[in-house]
Motif scaffolding. Structure first.
Motif, PDB file in Angstrom:
ATOM      1  N   THR A 121      27.684  25.139 -65.711  1.00 45.73           N
ATOM      2  CA  THR A 121      27.023  24.276 -66.699  1.00 45.73           C
ATOM      3  C   THR A 121      28.014  23.842 -67.773  1.00 45.73           C
ATOM      4  O   THR A 121      28.079  22.662 -68.137  1.00 45.73           O
ATOM      5  CB  THR A 121      25.840  25.027 -67.351  1.00 45.73           C
ATOM      6  N   VAL A 122      28.800  24.784 -68.258  1.00 44.47           N
ATOM      7  CA  VAL A 122      29.778  24.464 -69.302  1.00 44.47           C
ATOM      8  C   VAL A 122      30.874  23.573 -68.743  1.00 44.47           C
ATOM      9  O   VAL A 122      31.280  22.597 -69.387  1.00 44.47           O
ATOM     10  CB  VAL A 122      30.374  25.759 -69.919  1.00 44.47           C
TER      11      VAL A 122
ATOM     12  N   ALA B  68      31.790  19.847 -70.050  1.00 43.74           N
ATOM     13  CA  ALA B  68      33.136  19.532 -70.542  1.00 43.74           C
ATOM     14  C   ALA B  68      33.676  18.267 -69.876  1.00 43.74           C
ATOM     15  O   ALA B  68      34.332  17.454 -70.523  1.00 43.74           O
ATOM     16  CB  ALA B  68      34.075  20.700 -70.292  1.00 43.74           C
ATOM     17  N   GLN B  69      33.392  18.097 -68.605  1.00 44.22           N
ATOM     18  CA  GLN B  69      33.846  16.897 -67.898  1.00 44.22           C
ATOM     19  C   GLN B  69      33.187  15.635 -68.454  1.00 44.22           C
ATOM     20  O   GLN B  69      33.728  14.554 -68.337  1.00 44.22           O
ATOM     21  CB  GLN B  69      33.552  17.025 -66.406  1.00 44.22           C
ATOM     22  N   ASN B  70      32.027  15.799 -69.074  1.00 44.44           N
ATOM     23  CA  ASN B  70      31.295  14.671 -69.660  1.00 44.44           C
ATOM     24  C   ASN B  70      31.468  14.601 -71.172  1.00 44.44           C
ATOM     25  O   ASN B  70      30.645  13.990 -71.860  1.00 44.44           O
ATOM     26  CB  ASN B  70      29.816  14.757 -69.295  1.00 44.44           C
TER      27      ASN B  70
ATOM     28  N   ALA C 293      27.696  21.141 -76.420  1.00 45.45           N
ATOM     29  CA  ALA C 293      26.329  21.120 -75.896  1.00 45.45           C
ATOM     30  C   ALA C 293      26.225  22.003 -74.646  1.00 45.45           C
ATOM     31  O   ALA C 293      25.223  22.700 -74.454  1.00 45.45           O
ATOM     32  CB  ALA C 293      25.900  19.692 -75.581  1.00 45.45           C
ATOM     33  N   GLY C 294      27.260  21.986 -73.824  1.00 49.28           N
ATOM     34  CA  GLY C 294      27.280  22.833 -72.629  1.00 49.28           C
ATOM     35  C   GLY C 294      27.313  24.307 -72.970  1.00 49.28           C
ATOM     36  O   GLY C 294      26.655  25.118 -72.315  1.00 49.28           O
TER      37      GLY C 294
END
Length: 173
Positions: free
Chosen positions: A117-118, A122-124, A129-130
């Motif tokens: 999820t994190v 991070a990729q986005n 928020a992750g």
């Protein structure tokens, strides 16, 4: 060699710039709110990069997260249900390290999904928020595995309250 450059090219403070005091306060608040309804303890640690010595030793993100788990004493809870969410920015890696009781009650794939999820966030460009989402997901798993009874704890012999055994304040390494 590429990994070494990733760690040594930029200073640690630069990598940690997104984790300023306002963001750390936000994460601390998320941890405090997430620890309601279960006896588990959640910790978060972020590290910009490893030192030259750690790189020479060949320390992997998983090994470093286990070191941090130990140094922060996440294992030092009454019910052995501490959780560490560890972020190593230079390697773009997230590790979730859990204590014995968590490992026996909740399977490793569920913890890996939280780490993923994190990574996805991070990729986005939504790293913080992750992290907060990962804290909330960890709390959900802990509520299922370690719910509080009417007295506020998971065992009849325990204290009648749910003490905050570990600090909620995130750690910047």
């Amino acid at each position: 060699m590429v990994r070494w450059l990733q760690h040594l090219l930029l200073p640690n403070w630069w990598r940690l710039r997104d984790f300023n005091s306002a963001v750390l306060n936000q994460i601390e608040q998320a941890i405090a709110e997430s620890e309601v309804g279960h006896s588990g303890e959640i910790c978060f640690a972020v590290e910009g990069s490893l030192s030259l010595f750690q790189l020479l030793k060949g320390l992997s993100p998983r090994q470093r997260s286990q070191d941090v788990f130990s140094k922060l004493r996440v294992w030092d809870t009454q019910n052995n249900n501490g959780v560490l969410i560890y972020l190593l920015i230079a390697d773009r890696d997230v590790e979730v390290v859990v204590d014995r009781a968590c490992a026996s009650q909740i399977n490793a794939e569920q913890w890996q999904r939280i780490a993923d999820t994190v990574k996805c966030a991070a990729q986005n460009d939504k790293l913080v928020a992750g992290v907060i989402q990962a804290i909330q997901q960890s709390a959900e798993l802990l509520r299922e595995a370690f719910p509080l009874n009417d007295k506020g704890d998971t065992s009849a012999a325990s204290q009648p309250t749910n003490p905050d055994e570990l600090p909620n304040k995130p750690v910047r390494l």
